[in-house]
Design a protein around this motif. Structure first.
Motif, mmCIF file in Angstrom:
data_model
loop_
_atom_site.group_PDB
_atom_site.id
_atom_site.type_symbol
_atom_site.label_atom_id
_atom_site.label_comp_id
_atom_site.label_asym_id
_atom_site.label_seq_id
_atom_site.Cartn_x
_atom_site.Cartn_y
_atom_site.Cartn_z
ATOM 1 N N GLU A 105 44.366 40.681 45.269
ATOM 2 C CA GLU A 105 45.778 40.394 45.481
ATOM 3 C C GLU A 105 45.966 38.881 45.497
ATOM 4 O O GLU A 105 45.481 38.199 46.392
ATOM 5 N N PRO A 125 48.400 41.724 41.672
ATOM 6 C CA PRO A 125 47.016 42.201 41.667
ATOM 7 C C PRO A 125 46.313 41.967 40.332
ATOM 8 O O PRO A 125 46.922 42.056 39.269
ATOM 9 N N VAL A 126 45.030 41.653 40.414
ATOM 10 C CA VAL A 126 44.190 41.464 39.230
ATOM 11 C C VAL A 126 42.969 42.358 39.374
ATOM 12 O O VAL A 126 42.210 42.246 40.342
ATOM 13 N N GLU A 127 42.783 43.257 38.411
ATOM 14 C CA GLU A 127 41.623 44.142 38.437
ATOM 15 C C GLU A 127 40.415 43.420 37.844
ATOM 16 O O GLU A 127 40.497 42.832 36.761
ATOM 17 N N ILE A 128 39.315 43.458 38.569
ATOM 18 C CA ILE A 128 38.102 42.757 38.179
ATOM 19 C C ILE A 128 37.038 43.760 37.741
ATOM 20 O O ILE A 128 36.738 44.717 38.464
ATOM 21 N N GLY A 176 39.866 37.418 35.808
ATOM 22 C CA GLY A 176 40.126 38.702 35.171
ATOM 23 C C GLY A 176 39.721 38.763 33.714
ATOM 24 O O GLY A 176 39.629 39.856 33.141
ATOM 25 N N GLU A 188 35.689 35.933 38.196
ATOM 26 C CA GLU A 188 36.323 36.233 39.476
ATOM 27 C C GLU A 188 37.130 35.069 40.028
ATOM 28 O O GLU A 188 37.829 35.216 41.029
ATOM 29 N N SER A 224 34.020 40.409 34.548
ATOM 30 C CA SER A 224 35.205 39.561 34.693
ATOM 31 C C SER A 224 34.882 38.262 35.429
ATOM 32 O O SER A 224 34.092 38.253 36.380
ATOM 33 N N ARG A 260 39.141 40.332 48.321
ATOM 34 C CA ARG A 260 40.211 41.200 47.842
ATOM 35 C C ARG A 260 41.606 40.579 47.992
ATOM 36 O O ARG A 260 42.553 41.061 47.371
ATOM 37 N N VAL A 267 39.960 44.837 43.237
ATOM 38 C CA VAL A 267 41.285 44.437 42.795
ATOM 39 C C VAL A 267 41.732 43.327 43.737
ATOM 40 O O VAL A 267 41.790 43.524 44.957
ATOM 41 N N GLN A 292 35.339 49.255 43.866
ATOM 42 C CA GLN A 292 36.152 48.579 42.852
ATOM 43 C C GLN A 292 36.809 47.355 43.473
ATOM 44 O O GLN A 292 37.170 47.365 44.651
#
Length: 290
Positions: A36, A41-44, A173, A284, A282, A77, A34, A32
């Motif tokens: 920083e 934090p942004v979850e992708i 994101g 990136e 997403s 990351r 995520v 996964q």
């Protein structure tokens, strides 16, 4: 002269040998992403159901990030470690600089770069006023030449790369969601035809590597699905930032064919089609690949 044939069931001699050397099964890594960043934090999303138009071709789509080694994945990351962020910083400097013929800056019209949030996620797209297929580069060029009185930036120049990086970051994101119907349909069909057409002395199409053999190794490289949600990409091999069309040039040349040029109708249509294959992944911002 460029050799061009339609992709069918037959493999070229080169691909036939390549296929025999491949393992029976190959999958992207289970990981996964995520990121920083300065705003937290942004979850992708790096895995999603394939778009409807890929029914019968792919069931699941994966970001190219899932096909890289652990060290390369780790670089993306954290923005502090991501070498592509240098281009974002330079793009921000250009955004605020009074570079126009009359002292205009990007900021003087648009405010902060966050005003363009979402643009990267829906481009290429057809402009409602002109009917032209527009990439991010086309929008940047329009501002430069029509509003700021400047000459065009070279499509593969450092200036263009910096601005692409900055603008793309604003959509990080967000889900890729390019339109393929309505006025975009003929461009999309053109891009699809190019994707499935063999080119060059090796008689290879985009689909040969990125659809038939993704997940396998070709020399020292792990083949991805060729998704463009990560572009612009900082490529460690090149020690620089690449746009999608700049990478297209390299891919076509690898088939030993005469390549189309960045901003050509062919590459713009191809960028639209390839982007549509990643609808649901997403953006990136600025990704890292090797």
């Amino acid at each position: 002269m460029t050799r061009k044939v339609t992709l069918g069931a037959r493999l070229s001699p080169v691909l036939a040998v390549f296929a025999l050397a491949l393992p029976l099964h190959a999958t992207p890594v289970d990981d996964q992403l995520v990121i920083e960043g300065e705003n937290g934090p942004v979850e992708i999303v790096t895995e999603a159901p394939a778009p409807v138009h890929l029914k019968g071709v792919l069931e699941t789509i994966y970001s190219g990030w899932r096909f890289r080694n652990a060290e390369t994945r780790a670089l993306e990351r954290d923005d502090f470690d991501n070498p592509g962020m240098v281009f974002v910083d330079r793009g921000r400097d250009k955004w605020n600089a009074a570079i126009g013929a009359k002292g205009e800056s990007c900021a003087s019209c648009h405010g902060g770069p966050e005003s363009l949030k979402g643009l990267r996620a829906v481009t290429p797209r057809v402009d409602e006023k002109t009917g032209a297929l527009m990439t991010l580069e086309n929008y940047i060029d329009t501002c430069l030449t029509q509003r700021m009185g400047l000459e065009s930036w070279n499509w593969t120049s450092t200036d263009m790369s910096d601005m692409l990086a900055l603008i793309s970051m604003q959509s990080r994101g967000m889900a890729v969601n390019v339109a393929i119907d309505g006025p975009a349909a003929p461009y999309w069909e053109q891009g699809k035809e190019i994707y499935y057409t063999r080119y060059g002395q090796l008689e290879m199409a985009c689909a040969n590597c990125h659809e038939q053999y993704f997940g396998h190794m070709i020399r020292a490289d792990h083949l991805s699905q060729g998704q463009t949600n990560g572009f612009p990409v900082y490529r460690l091999k090149d020690a620089g930032l690449l746009s999608a069309q700049k990478r297209f040039v390299g891919c076509v040349r690898d088939t030993r064919a005469e390549t189309f040029k960045p901003n050509s109708p062919e590459f713009k249509a191809l960028e639209l089609y390839v982007a549509s294959r990643g609808n649901g992944l997403s953006v990136e911002g600025v990704s890292v690949r090797h």
